[in-house]
Design a protein around this motif. Sequence first.
Motif, PDB file in Angstrom:
ATOM      1  N   GLY A  20     -70.432  48.104 -14.289  1.00  0.00           N
ATOM      2  CA  GLY A  20     -69.943  49.428 -14.660  1.00  0.00           C
ATOM      3  C   GLY A  20     -69.339  50.258 -13.547  1.00  0.00           C
ATOM      4  O   GLY A  20     -68.887  51.378 -13.790  1.00  0.00           O
ATOM      5  N   ALA A  21     -69.309  49.727 -12.343  1.00  0.00           N
ATOM      6  CA  ALA A  21     -68.712  50.475 -11.225  1.00  0.00           C
ATOM      7  C   ALA A  21     -67.188  50.471 -11.328  1.00  0.00           C
ATOM      8  O   ALA A  21     -66.592  49.498 -11.807  1.00  0.00           O
ATOM      9  N   LYS A  22     -66.571  51.547 -10.908  1.00  0.00           N
ATOM     10  CA  LYS A  22     -65.127  51.605 -10.734  1.00  0.00           C
ATOM     11  C   LYS A  22     -64.878  51.163  -9.299  1.00  0.00           C
ATOM     12  O   LYS A  22     -65.403  51.766  -8.368  1.00  0.00           O
ATOM     13  N   VAL A  23     -64.099  50.108  -9.130  1.00  0.00           N
ATOM     14  CA  VAL A  23     -63.983  49.445  -7.838  1.00  0.00           C
ATOM     15  C   VAL A  23     -62.587  49.636  -7.248  1.00  0.00           C
ATOM     16  O   VAL A  23     -61.587  49.456  -7.942  1.00  0.00           O
ATOM     17  N   VAL A  24     -62.537  50.008  -5.974  1.00  0.00           N
ATOM     18  CA  VAL A  24     -61.285  49.984  -5.229  1.00  0.00           C
ATOM     19  C   VAL A  24     -61.388  48.838  -4.229  1.00  0.00           C
ATOM     20  O   VAL A  24     -62.285  48.824  -3.387  1.00  0.00           O
ATOM     21  N   ILE A  25     -60.496  47.889  -4.374  1.00  0.00           N
ATOM     22  CA  ILE A  25     -60.454  46.752  -3.467  1.00  0.00           C
ATOM     23  C   ILE A  25     -59.470  47.100  -2.362  1.00  0.00           C
ATOM     24  O   ILE A  25     -58.275  47.258  -2.611  1.00  0.00           O
ATOM     25  N   ALA A  26     -59.978  47.264  -1.162  1.00  0.00           N
ATOM     26  CA  ALA A  26     -59.170  47.632  -0.005  1.00  0.00           C
ATOM     27  C   ALA A  26     -59.109  46.436   0.934  1.00  0.00           C
ATOM     28  O   ALA A  26     -60.137  45.975   1.417  1.00  0.00           O
ATOM     29  N   ASP A  27     -57.902  45.945   1.168  1.00  0.00           N
ATOM     30  CA  ASP A  27     -57.762  44.712   1.928  1.00  0.00           C
ATOM     31  C   ASP A  27     -56.458  44.740   2.719  1.00  0.00           C
ATOM     32  O   ASP A  27     -55.486  45.382   2.295  1.00  0.00           O
ATOM     33  N   PHE A  28     -56.434  44.041   3.838  1.00  0.00           N
ATOM     34  CA  PHE A  28     -55.215  43.892   4.632  1.00  0.00           C
ATOM     35  C   PHE A  28     -54.149  43.171   3.812  1.00  0.00           C
ATOM     36  O   PHE A  28     -52.964  43.403   3.955  1.00  0.00           O
ATOM     37  N   ASN A  29     -54.622  42.293   2.926  1.00  0.00           N
ATOM     38  CA  ASN A  29     -53.762  41.566   1.993  1.00  0.00           C
ATOM     39  C   ASN A  29     -53.584  42.436   0.752  1.00  0.00           C
ATOM     40  O   ASN A  29     -54.295  42.292  -0.233  1.00  0.00           O
ATOM     41  N   GLU A  30     -52.638  43.362   0.818  1.00  0.00           N
ATOM     42  CA  GLU A  30     -52.455  44.326  -0.273  1.00  0.00           C
ATOM     43  C   GLU A  30     -52.122  43.635  -1.596  1.00  0.00           C
ATOM     44  O   GLU A  30     -52.667  44.005  -2.644  1.00  0.00           O
ATOM     45  N   ALA A  31     -51.251  42.645  -1.565  1.00  0.00           N
ATOM     46  CA  ALA A  31     -50.890  41.939  -2.798  1.00  0.00           C
ATOM     47  C   ALA A  31     -52.122  41.259  -3.393  1.00  0.00           C
ATOM     48  O   ALA A  31     -52.333  41.291  -4.608  1.00  0.00           O
ATOM     49  N   GLY A  32     -52.946  40.670  -2.537  1.00  0.00           N
ATOM     50  CA  GLY A  32     -54.178  40.034  -3.008  1.00  0.00           C
ATOM     51  C   GLY A  32     -55.152  41.039  -3.580  1.00  0.00           C
ATOM     52  O   GLY A  32     -55.830  40.769  -4.583  1.00  0.00           O
ATOM     53  N   ALA A  33     -55.235  42.226  -2.970  1.00  0.00           N
ATOM     54  CA  ALA A  33     -56.130  43.276  -3.465  1.00  0.00           C
ATOM     55  C   ALA A  33     -55.689  43.738  -4.845  1.00  0.00           C
ATOM     56  O   ALA A  33     -56.514  43.905  -5.758  1.00  0.00           O
ATOM     57  N   LYS A  34     -54.399  43.915  -5.027  1.00  0.00           N
ATOM     58  CA  LYS A  34     -53.878  44.359  -6.325  1.00  0.00           C
ATOM     59  C   LYS A  34     -54.040  43.269  -7.378  1.00  0.00           C
ATOM     60  O   LYS A  34     -54.376  43.550  -8.535  1.00  0.00           O
ATOM     61  N   GLU A  35     -53.845  42.022  -6.984  1.00  0.00           N
ATOM     62  CA  GLU A  35     -54.035  40.902  -7.918  1.00  0.00           C
ATOM     63  C   GLU A  35     -55.503  40.794  -8.338  1.00  0.00           C
ATOM     64  O   GLU A  35     -55.805  40.585  -9.512  1.00  0.00           O
ATOM     65  N   ALA A  36     -56.406  40.946  -7.387  1.00  0.00           N
ATOM     66  CA  ALA A  36     -57.835  40.903  -7.697  1.00  0.00           C
ATOM     67  C   ALA A  36     -58.217  42.031  -8.645  1.00  0.00           C
ATOM     68  O   ALA A  36     -58.982  41.834  -9.604  1.00  0.00           O
TER      69      ALA A  36
END
Length: 82
Positions: A20-36
């Motif tokens: 139930g958490a709202k998750v922000v994936i923050a990564d150096f690999n921006e495309a990978g973060a958005k895909e995840a």
Amino acid sequence: MTGGASGIGLSISKLMAKEGAKVVIADFNEAGAKEAAEKINKQGGEAAGVFLDAGQADSIQAAVDFTIEQYGTLRYLLIMWV
């Protein structure tokens, strides 16, 4: 979640979203973060991906600002260094 675009970070992000958490994936690999984030959203969770260079204070601030703009608050910050 820093480093959430793959591996252990992605697994933790998926589990948090499932709970139930709202998750922000923050990564150096921006495309990978958005895909995840897209994968999590397709599975019924709520997530967003954003660029983060954890060695740069301005990048960290930008990720925090993004999170607050997106969700209104920041409750937990998980940082993975592997």
